[in-house]
Design an enzyme around this catalytic site. Structure first.
Site, short mmCIF file in Angstrom:
data_model
loop_
_atom_site.label_atom_id
_atom_site.label_comp_id
_atom_site.label_asym_id
_atom_site.label_seq_id
_atom_site.Cartn_x
_atom_site.Cartn_y
_atom_site.Cartn_z
N CYS A 82 -7.37 18.10 35.91
CA CYS A 82 -5.94 18.39 35.85
C CYS A 82 -5.72 19.78 35.24
O CYS A 82 -6.12 20.05 34.11
CB CYS A 82 -5.22 17.34 35.01
SG CYS A 82 -3.48 17.75 34.76
N CYS A 85 -3.46 19.70 31.82
CA CYS A 85 -3.91 19.14 30.55
C CYS A 85 -4.34 20.30 29.65
O CYS A 85 -4.72 21.36 30.12
CB CYS A 85 -5.08 18.18 30.79
SG CYS A 85 -4.55 16.50 31.22
N HIS A 130 -1.29 13.38 29.74
CA HIS A 130 -1.37 13.27 31.20
C HIS A 130 -0.66 12.02 31.73
O HIS A 130 -0.07 12.03 32.82
CB HIS A 130 -2.84 13.25 31.60
CG HIS A 130 -3.10 13.32 33.07
ND1 HIS A 130 -3.24 14.51 33.75
CD2 HIS A 130 -3.25 12.34 34.00
CE1 HIS A 130 -3.46 14.27 35.04
NE2 HIS A 130 -3.48 12.96 35.21
N HIS A 181 0.15 15.09 36.47
CA HIS A 181 0.56 15.39 35.09
C HIS A 181 2.06 15.66 35.08
O HIS A 181 2.56 16.44 35.88
CB HIS A 181 -0.20 16.63 34.60
CG HIS A 181 -0.13 16.82 33.13
ND1 HIS A 181 -1.22 16.71 32.30
CD2 HIS A 181 0.92 17.09 32.33
CE1 HIS A 181 -0.85 16.93 31.06
NE2 HIS A 181 0.46 17.16 31.04
N HIS A 183 5.46 17.18 34.88
CA HIS A 183 5.85 18.58 34.81
C HIS A 183 7.08 18.83 35.67
O HIS A 183 7.46 17.98 36.48
CB HIS A 183 4.71 19.50 35.29
CG HIS A 183 4.46 19.45 36.77
ND1 HIS A 183 3.87 18.38 37.39
CD2 HIS A 183 4.73 20.33 37.75
CE1 HIS A 183 3.77 18.61 38.70
NE2 HIS A 183 4.30 19.79 38.94
N GLN A 185 9.45 22.36 37.48
CA GLN A 185 9.31 23.74 37.91
C GLN A 185 10.67 24.44 37.83
O GLN A 185 11.71 23.79 37.73
CB GLN A 185 8.80 23.83 39.35
CG GLN A 185 7.39 23.31 39.55
CD GLN A 185 6.85 23.68 40.92
OE1 GLN A 185 6.55 24.84 41.19
NE2 GLN A 185 6.74 22.70 41.80
ZN ZN Z 1 -3.07 16.37 32.97
#
Ligand code: ZN
Length: 356
Positions: A82, A85, A130, A181, A183, A185
């Site tokens: 990942c 991470c 994660h 993971h 997240h 944008q």
């Molecule tokens: Zn991750």
């Protein structure tokens, strides 16, 4: 120190900017003081491929971004690989630190940016765990994330050629997330995207014909309707009367605010807690947490900023336990949505999901 609410308050507090190996900028936004963010990026990275190109369709009036180089981007990597991470000895991801709170950095495989396309794409990570998700973030972290979003909204809007800053966050490979993971944008577009431009046109017409803010009028009407999902003192979350997605919630401030930089820190905190509350309801709608797309509607960087009214919009394409809504012929060919779930029913389910 500058006055809170202008956005300047978020610029310096517990944040650190560092360069990545290929020259991109990464910024750590910390929950508090006392974190060493000086770890260097130890990777050797090739220069980024920035061959995006923005083309205009004279028939639809849409801007379309060509980003063929993104075909090679990282796609659903295993947990061991990942890139979001934190880094550890022998394992170096995008974030050099061994732990982090919130970070923003330029996308290594950007849709926008570079000389032909203009604009910029950034990744926003809000947990180094994660397996976590937005709906599990503590309030302190929500405030840090709001600071980061506010900071980036202001700074990206100041870049030459940027006309609209689009903050979004989503979950699930059903809606196209290529990294598991958690997240979000930020796309800083060199144009005002079609849906935003149309809403601003509607707001301009409303003001000319009837005076006042179209969004304020909608918020007042929806606040009194049966589609309210949740509310706080200063914000309301509702399923819009003409929702396009099976489960779709819009969160608005009651007062006219054009974007996050227009909110006081305590207002931002209140908004983020309501946002999390709505996501938790999405987690409880079905047996498994629903895939979703969440995004902010804010003022454009150029003219028409005062016409805009901040909202957070969240939807899931899941319409039943094992059924997804697809953009079929009517939606993709004609732009006419057909919704299988009555907004009043969706609102009732979402109110009930809050008691789960
Ligand atoms: Zn991750």
């Amino acid at each position: 120190m500058t006055a809170p609410g202008t956005g300047d308050d978020v610029l310096d507090a517990h944040s650190t900017a560092v360069p990545l190996a290929d020259g991109r900028e990464l910024i750590y936004f910390d929950d508090g003081p006392g974190h060493d963010r000086s770890a260097p990026d130890q990777r050797v990275l090739p220069a980024r491929d920035m061959r995006s190109e923005v083309r205009y369709d004279p028939i639809s009036g849409d801007w379309v971004t060509m980003a063929a180089h993104r075909q090679s981007r990282t796609h659903l990597p295993g947990r061991d690989e990942c890139p979001l991470c934190p880094s550890a000895p022998g394992r170096h991801g995008e974030i050099p630190a061994s732990g982090y709170h919130v970070v923003t950095f330029e996308n290594r495989f950007p849709s926008l940016g570079g000389p032909p396309a203009g604009g910029r794409c950034e990744v926003v990570c809000f947990t180094d765990d994660h397996g976590s998700s937005f709906s599990h973030l503590p309030e302190r972290r929500l405030e840090t994330l709001a600071r980061a979003w506010t900071h980036r909204t202001r700074k990206l809007a100041e870049l030459p050629g940027v006309e609209y800053v689009f903050v979004f966050e989503n979950r699930g490979d059903e809606i196209g997330a290529t990294l598991q993971h958690p997240h979000g944008q930020i796309y800083a577009y060199p144009f005002v995207p079609a849906r935003v431009a149309r809403a601003l046109d509607m707001a301009r017409s409303y003001r000319a014909e009837r005076g006042g803010c179209l969004f304020c009028a909608v918020v007042a009407a929806e606040s009194a309707a049966e589609r309210v999902v949740a509310r706080t003192d200063r914000f309301v979350a509702f399923v819009p009367e003409a929702a396009r997605w099976p489960y779709e919630v819009h969160i608005y401030p009651h007062r006219h605010a054009t974007g996050l930089p227009d909110l006081q820190p305590d207002e931002r905190a209140e908004l983020m807690v309501l946002y999390r509350d709505v996501l938790r309801r999405f987690d409880h709608l079905f047996d498994a947490p629903a895939p979703y797309v969440a995004h902010l509607q804010q003022a454009p960087a150029g003219p028409d900023a005062e016409l805009a009214h901040l909202s957070v919009r969240i939807f899931t394409p899941r319409r039943a336990e094992n059924k997804l809504k697809y953009l079929a012929a009517s939606e993709s060919g004609a732009g006419a949505f057909i919704n299988d779930v009555l907004p009043e029913t969706a609102a009732r389910h979402l109110r009930r999901a809050g008691r789960a």
